[in-house]
Write an enzyme that holds these catalytic residues in place. Structure first.
Site, PDB file in Angstrom:
ATOM      1  N   HIS A   1       0.862  -1.192   0.000  1.00  0.00           N
ATOM      2  CA  HIS A   1       0.000   0.000   0.000  1.00  0.00           C
ATOM      3  C   HIS A   1       0.897   1.240   0.000  1.00  0.00           C
ATOM      4  O   HIS A   1       1.976   1.237   0.609  1.00  0.00           O
ATOM      5  CB  HIS A   1      -0.904  -0.028   1.236  1.00  0.00           C
ATOM      6  CG  HIS A   1      -1.971   1.017   1.185  1.00  0.00           C
ATOM      7  ND1 HIS A   1      -1.721   2.331   1.482  1.00  0.00           N
ATOM      8  CD2 HIS A   1      -3.275   0.945   0.829  1.00  0.00           C
ATOM      9  CE1 HIS A   1      -2.844   3.028   1.326  1.00  0.00           C
ATOM     10  NE2 HIS A   1      -3.811   2.206   0.924  1.00  0.00           N
TER      11      HIS A   1
ATOM     12  N   GLU B   1       0.783   3.873   1.610  1.00  0.00           N
ATOM     13  CA  GLU B   1       1.131   4.368   2.950  1.00  0.00           C
ATOM     14  C   GLU B   1       2.286   3.555   3.535  1.00  0.00           C
ATOM     15  O   GLU B   1       3.125   4.088   4.264  1.00  0.00           O
ATOM     16  CB  GLU B   1      -0.116   4.321   3.854  1.00  0.00           C
ATOM     17  CG  GLU B   1      -1.115   5.403   3.442  1.00  0.00           C
ATOM     18  CD  GLU B   1      -2.574   5.082   3.723  1.00  0.00           C
ATOM     19  OE1 GLU B   1      -2.857   4.157   4.511  1.00  0.00           O
ATOM     20  OE2 GLU B   1      -3.441   5.757   3.139  1.00  0.00           O
TER      21      GLU B   1
END
Ligand code: 13P
Length: 261
Positions: free
Chosen positions: A95, A97
């Site tokens: 991901h 993030e």
């Protein structure tokens, strides 16, 4: 024929009590989902509780991250066998993030993809360009690099067990989703690359999800694109009503696809 998939990424939100309430709301709103597969990815701490609530129902469980080793001196990490034991069938890998906030590299992401597959779960490999990369015309170069690196060394059959998620970084949590045609073009490009990395048949089987400010009012338009096979939902998945509404919009596509229209 690809069954559309809708995945809730709750990120770092929710106590166990809150996770129970949210999962129960989704479960009750989607008792018999038709034309769509639904997955909830709670924080690690709530996996056990959410598993109990979803028990034997149609909604699957996923995790938001995993280490690549099965066990060892990796303080604070969680391994694929630990997630499989808790009933996870999917694991988000790479991901944006994780890439940005925790410095995950393509090489680490590739190890995670392999470890998740080796444990019998399906990785959901996330790729996507930043606003700067898009402004510089590097969207396709960026996602291609991430895809090639993430799937490096995998046999065609293994690629067939993966799910991809295209999440433009500029669309995450901003309320500014990609235009359906704009996202659809990237999805088509990714599917073309899958044909090259695996086979045409495998590429036709792999689901490529869109993520980035998916809401009930844009889910249908986004997933109407032929190469967008579902959604990876962040903020809107924290409301059971919102997430159920998104899953129902996507199911509409699924019913049509499964009927062969
Ligand atoms: P939002 O839906 O909040 O934009 O988040 C998308 C995302 O990062 C899902 O993984």
């Amino acid at each position: 024929m690809r069954t559309p998939l809708v995945v809730a990424n709750w990120k770092m939100n929710g106590t166990v009590a809150e996770a129970r309430a949210l999962a129960a709301g989704v479960r009750d709103g989607l008792r018999r989902p038709r034309g769509v597969e639904v997955v909830l990815c709670p924080p690690f701490t709530a996996l056990g509780a959410v598993r109990e609530l979803l028990a034997a129902g149609p909604i699957a469980l996923g995790a938001q991250n995993s280490h690549w080793e099965a066990a060892g001196a990796f303080t604070g990490e969680i391994s694929p066998p630990m997630l499989a034991e808790l009933g996870c069938r999917y694991v988000l890998v790479g991901h944006s993030e994780r890439r940005k906030e925790f410095g995950e590299t393509d090489e680490q992401i590739n190890r995670k993809v392999r470890a998740v597959l080796a444990t019998g779960m399906a990785p959901i490999l996330c790729v996507g360009e930043t606003a700067e990369e898009r402004a510089q015309g590097l969207t396709f170069t960026t996602v291609e690099g991430q895809l090639r690196a993430g799937l490096a060394g995998l046999a065609a059959a293994a690629i067939g067990f993966c799910v991809l998620a295209y999440e433009p970084v500029w669309a995450i949590g901003t309320g500014q989703h990609a235009a359906p045609a704009q996202a659809g073009e990237v999805h088509g490009y990714l599917r073309g690359l899958l044909s090259e990395l695996a086979t045409k048949e495998v590429a036709q089987r792999v689901r490529v999800l869109y993520g980035g400010s998916v809401k009930p009012d844009n889910a249908a338009a986004l997933t109407a694109e032929p190469d967008i096979d579902g959604a990876l939902v962040g903020g809107a998945s924290l409301s059971p009503q919102g997430f159920v509404a998104i899953a129902k919009k996507v199911a509409h596509k699924g019913v049509t696809v499964l009927r062969g229209d």
